[in-house]
Motif scaffolding. Structure first.
Motif, mmCIF file in Angstrom:
data_model
loop_
_atom_site.group_PDB
_atom_site.id
_atom_site.type_symbol
_atom_site.label_atom_id
_atom_site.label_comp_id
_atom_site.label_asym_id
_atom_site.label_seq_id
_atom_site.Cartn_x
_atom_site.Cartn_y
_atom_site.Cartn_z
ATOM 1 N N GLY A 122 -18.965 -27.216 -2.533
ATOM 2 C CA GLY A 122 -17.687 -28.728 -2.793
ATOM 3 C C GLY A 122 -17.411 -29.136 -2.088
ATOM 4 O O GLY A 122 -16.593 -29.897 -2.272
ATOM 5 N N THR A 123 -17.782 -28.627 -0.662
ATOM 6 C CA THR A 123 -17.445 -29.346 0.741
ATOM 7 C C THR A 123 -18.116 -30.671 0.769
ATOM 8 O O THR A 123 -19.042 -30.760 0.321
ATOM 9 C CB THR A 123 -18.096 -28.181 1.699
ATOM 10 O OG1 THR A 123 -17.846 -27.517 1.855
ATOM 11 C CG2 THR A 123 -18.148 -28.979 3.421
ATOM 12 N N VAL A 124 -17.286 -31.452 1.434
ATOM 13 C CA VAL A 124 -17.879 -32.986 1.665
ATOM 14 C C VAL A 124 -16.793 -32.902 3.191
ATOM 15 O O VAL A 124 -16.102 -33.204 3.419
ATOM 16 C CB VAL A 124 -17.026 -33.920 0.911
ATOM 17 C CG1 VAL A 124 -17.457 -35.493 1.089
ATOM 18 C CG2 VAL A 124 -17.471 -34.070 -0.778
ATOM 19 N N LYS A 125 -17.868 -33.080 3.723
ATOM 20 C CA LYS A 125 -18.122 -33.627 5.289
ATOM 21 C C LYS A 125 -18.552 -34.560 5.398
ATOM 22 O O LYS A 125 -19.822 -34.483 5.604
ATOM 23 C CB LYS A 125 -18.536 -32.289 5.851
ATOM 24 C CG LYS A 125 -18.100 -32.064 7.682
ATOM 25 C CD LYS A 125 -18.326 -30.814 7.789
ATOM 26 C CE LYS A 125 -17.496 -30.313 9.559
ATOM 27 N NZ LYS A 125 -17.983 -29.295 10.019
ATOM 28 N N LYS B 244 -22.276 -39.957 13.218
ATOM 29 C CA LYS B 244 -23.545 -39.672 13.053
ATOM 30 C C LYS B 244 -23.699 -40.839 11.261
ATOM 31 O O LYS B 244 -24.800 -40.974 11.081
ATOM 32 C CB LYS B 244 -24.505 -38.663 12.139
ATOM 33 C CG LYS B 244 -24.091 -37.346 13.419
ATOM 34 C CD LYS B 244 -24.782 -37.642 14.432
ATOM 35 C CE LYS B 244 -24.890 -36.470 15.826
ATOM 36 N NZ LYS B 244 -25.714 -37.265 16.794
ATOM 37 N N LYS B 245 -22.297 -41.462 11.259
ATOM 38 C CA LYS B 245 -22.405 -42.046 10.158
ATOM 39 C C LYS B 245 -23.451 -41.374 8.909
ATOM 40 O O LYS B 245 -23.563 -42.120 8.142
ATOM 41 C CB LYS B 245 -23.119 -43.644 10.906
ATOM 42 C CG LYS B 245 -22.469 -43.783 11.434
ATOM 43 C CD LYS B 245 -22.936 -45.422 11.820
ATOM 44 C CE LYS B 245 -22.589 -46.171 13.089
ATOM 45 N NZ LYS B 245 -22.661 -46.569 13.671
ATOM 46 N N LEU B 246 -22.071 -40.677 8.462
ATOM 47 C CA LEU B 246 -23.025 -39.567 7.262
ATOM 48 C C LEU B 246 -21.802 -38.661 6.734
ATOM 49 O O LEU B 246 -21.555 -37.485 7.345
ATOM 50 C CB LEU B 246 -24.130 -38.854 8.431
ATOM 51 C CG LEU B 246 -24.751 -37.724 7.401
ATOM 52 C CD1 LEU B 246 -26.279 -38.860 7.159
ATOM 53 C CD2 LEU B 246 -25.342 -36.727 8.394
ATOM 54 N N PHE C 21 -27.234 -28.333 -0.605
ATOM 55 C CA PHE C 21 -26.935 -29.153 0.040
ATOM 56 C C PHE C 21 -27.631 -30.744 0.632
ATOM 57 O O PHE C 21 -29.368 -31.020 0.460
ATOM 58 C CB PHE C 21 -27.295 -28.767 1.810
ATOM 59 C CG PHE C 21 -26.659 -27.855 2.028
ATOM 60 C CD1 PHE C 21 -25.061 -26.883 2.435
ATOM 61 C CD2 PHE C 21 -27.237 -26.321 2.110
ATOM 62 C CE1 PHE C 21 -24.815 -25.665 2.533
ATOM 63 C CE2 PHE C 21 -27.053 -24.871 2.387
ATOM 64 C CZ PHE C 21 -25.319 -24.312 2.043
ATOM 65 N N TYR C 22 -27.014 -31.688 0.956
ATOM 66 C CA TYR C 22 -27.669 -32.734 0.804
ATOM 67 C C TYR C 22 -26.696 -33.786 1.126
ATOM 68 O O TYR C 22 -25.528 -33.771 2.149
ATOM 69 C CB TYR C 22 -27.850 -33.221 -0.337
ATOM 70 C CG TYR C 22 -26.503 -33.934 -1.437
ATOM 71 C CD1 TYR C 22 -26.291 -32.949 -1.871
ATOM 72 C CD2 TYR C 22 -26.438 -34.621 -1.581
ATOM 73 C CE1 TYR C 22 -24.627 -32.876 -3.664
ATOM 74 C CE2 TYR C 22 -24.356 -34.700 -2.160
ATOM 75 C CZ TYR C 22 -24.077 -34.309 -3.447
ATOM 76 O OH TYR C 22 -23.072 -34.304 -4.162
ATOM 77 N N ALA C 23 -27.546 -34.409 2.357
ATOM 78 C CA ALA C 23 -27.316 -36.064 2.831
ATOM 79 C C ALA C 23 -27.536 -37.258 2.529
ATOM 80 O O ALA C 23 -28.070 -37.471 2.349
ATOM 81 C CB ALA C 23 -27.399 -35.802 4.330
ATOM 82 N N ILE C 24 -25.999 -37.942 2.588
ATOM 83 C CA ILE C 24 -26.376 -39.528 2.137
ATOM 84 C C ILE C 24 -25.801 -40.550 3.581
ATOM 85 O O ILE C 24 -24.540 -39.887 3.866
ATOM 86 C CB ILE C 24 -25.204 -39.960 1.333
ATOM 87 C CG1 ILE C 24 -25.011 -38.743 0.005
ATOM 88 C CG2 ILE C 24 -25.093 -40.939 0.848
ATOM 89 C CD1 ILE C 24 -24.766 -38.749 -1.087
#
Ligand code: FES
Length: 157
Positions: free
Chosen positions: A63-66, A71-73, A82-85
């Protein structure tokens, strides 16, 4: 016979031309020396690495959104992994912010859904997802130079 009087501190034309020639030779030699020394300096342009640690998996409970401003991420954690946008708007590069329904760009109004797909505004493409991997020390690493298909998540076992 010179028309200048050395006793008065005047410089003859011959002396002036001699000094000018010596000055020109010295400047030329310095220019050549600078060129030679330049050879020994590597012509390298250092670029910040696009691969960086974001922390251990324990730091990202489900549930984390960090947001990593530097890093503009955005990094997300859900039941699947986990995923990075990227936070960089694909229109002209403004930084988007997270909303309940996805992402909003404050500059020209582009809107993206939760997956980063364009749902409004001038953005020509969706927000890219980046590869996440794990180091042997357990740290998660985002590689912003490697785009992955939307929906690709790193599964922590
Ligand atoms: S930079 Fe985001 S909509 Fe223009």
């Amino acid at each position: 016979m010179s028309d200048k009087n050395p006793e008065k501190g005047e410089v003859s034309r011959r002396d002036f031309l001699g000094l000018a020639a010596i000055g020109t030779a010295v400047l030329s030699a310095l220019g050549v020396l600078a060129g030679v020394l330049r050879i020994f300096k590597p012509d390298v342009h250092f670029e910040e690495s696009k691969k960086f640690k974001i922390g251990k998996p324990e730091q990202f409970p489900v549930g984390t959104v960090k947001k990593f401003d530097d890093k503009k991420l955005f990094v997300f954690s859900d039941e699947d992994g986990f995923y990075a946008i990227t936070a960089v708007c694909q229109h002209l590069g403004c930084i988007v912010y997270k909303t309940d329904w996805g992402f909003q760009c404050p500059c020209h109004g582009s809107k993206y859904d939760q997956m980063g797909n364009v749902i409004g505004g001038p953005a020509p493409r969706g927000l890219p997802w980046f590869k996440i991997e794990q180091l042997v020390d357990g740290s998660l690493v985002v590689d912003a130079s490697k785009e992955v298909p939307k929906g690709t998540k790193y599964i922590y076992v």
